[in-house]
Motif scaffolding. Structure first.
Motif, mmCIF file in Angstrom:
data_model
loop_
_atom_site.group_PDB
_atom_site.id
_atom_site.type_symbol
_atom_site.label_atom_id
_atom_site.label_comp_id
_atom_site.label_asym_id
_atom_site.label_seq_id
_atom_site.Cartn_x
_atom_site.Cartn_y
_atom_site.Cartn_z
ATOM 1 N N UNK A 43 18.747 118.437 58.637
ATOM 2 C CA UNK A 43 17.517 117.891 58.050
ATOM 3 C C UNK A 43 17.821 116.922 56.913
ATOM 4 N N UNK A 44 18.764 117.291 56.057
ATOM 5 C CA UNK A 44 19.121 116.404 54.944
ATOM 6 C C UNK A 44 19.748 115.112 55.464
ATOM 7 N N UNK A 45 20.577 115.222 56.487
ATOM 8 C CA UNK A 45 21.207 114.035 57.063
ATOM 9 C C UNK A 45 20.162 113.114 57.688
ATOM 10 N N UNK A 46 19.230 113.681 58.468
ATOM 11 C CA UNK A 46 18.213 112.834 59.096
ATOM 12 C C UNK A 46 17.296 112.204 58.054
ATOM 13 N N UNK A 47 16.973 112.952 56.998
ATOM 14 C CA UNK A 47 16.136 112.387 55.940
ATOM 15 C C UNK A 47 16.850 111.235 55.233
ATOM 16 N N UNK A 52 17.651 105.425 54.418
ATOM 17 C CA UNK A 52 18.570 104.292 54.474
ATOM 18 C C UNK A 52 18.057 103.151 55.326
ATOM 19 N N UNK A 53 17.333 103.480 56.400
ATOM 20 C CA UNK A 53 16.777 102.457 57.274
ATOM 21 C C UNK A 53 15.351 102.075 56.893
ATOM 22 N N UNK A 54 14.817 102.678 55.833
ATOM 23 C CA UNK A 54 13.495 102.305 55.351
ATOM 24 C C UNK A 54 12.351 102.948 56.102
ATOM 25 N N UNK A 55 12.585 104.046 56.805
ATOM 26 C CA UNK A 55 11.508 104.742 57.504
ATOM 27 C C UNK A 55 10.936 105.810 56.587
ATOM 28 N N UNK A 56 9.623 105.819 56.441
ATOM 29 C CA UNK A 56 8.996 106.742 55.504
ATOM 30 C C UNK A 56 8.792 108.134 56.097
#
Length: 165
Positions: A43-47, A52-56
């Motif tokens: 979860x922390x990695x995906x967040x 990093x890619x600017x997805x909210x």
């Protein structure tokens, strides 16, 4: 022997192929690292990757889709369609949402009669379908969207929206 002769004999690779191979090796190494390291919090990695890619927010994963067709030009009256049975069958998982996307065909005759707006007619069509499935899907799991110019139809997309909150 001239320099042209030496260069002609040399095997060549396209630069994009070398770059692509480098990127693929980095991706393979990254995924091997993720599999081997037991301390990685998914979860922390995906967040952090989303940030990093600017997805909210989480992007829902589309699972199934259906289309309600047959709307008359300029009308949001729901044509005969048994969409409720399909929705009941595919929304048994409480982690899914239903995105109802209304459309118009983009012609001057396929607009709202009062406002002459295709976008308003697309919303009215989406709302008519959402009202037809409201008894089978809780209101918090229905999202309405529009796509004027996509045809006189309403598309329903069942998406996995993540764990229940």
């Amino acid at each position: 022997m001239t320099i042209d002769h030496i260069l002609d004999d040399e095997p060549r690779r396209s630069i994009w192929l070398v770059t692509l191979a480098d990127v693929m090796m980095l991706l393979v190494g990254f995924f091997v690292f993720l599999q081997v390291n037991p301390n990685v919090d998914a979860r922390a990695l995906s967040q952090s990757m989303r940030e990093g890619f600017g997805l909210a927010t989480d992007v829902p994963i589309a699972l199934e889709a259906n289309v309600v067709q047959g709307f008359a030009p300029g009308s949001a009256v729901l044509p005969p369609h048994d969409i409720a049975a399909w929705v009941r069958a595919v929304t048994t998982d409480p982690r899914t949402t239903v995105r109802v996307t209304g459309g118009t065909d983009g012609t001057p005759g396929d607009v709202d009669p009062r406002t002459q707006s295709g976008a308003i007619l697309a919303v009215d069509r989406a709302r008519a379908v959402a009202a037809a499935i409201a008894a089978d899907v809780p209101a918090g799991r229905i999202a309405i969207d529009t796509r004027p110019g996509a045809g006189r139809a309403v598309q329903l997309t069942i998406s996995y929206d993540g764990e229940t909150r």
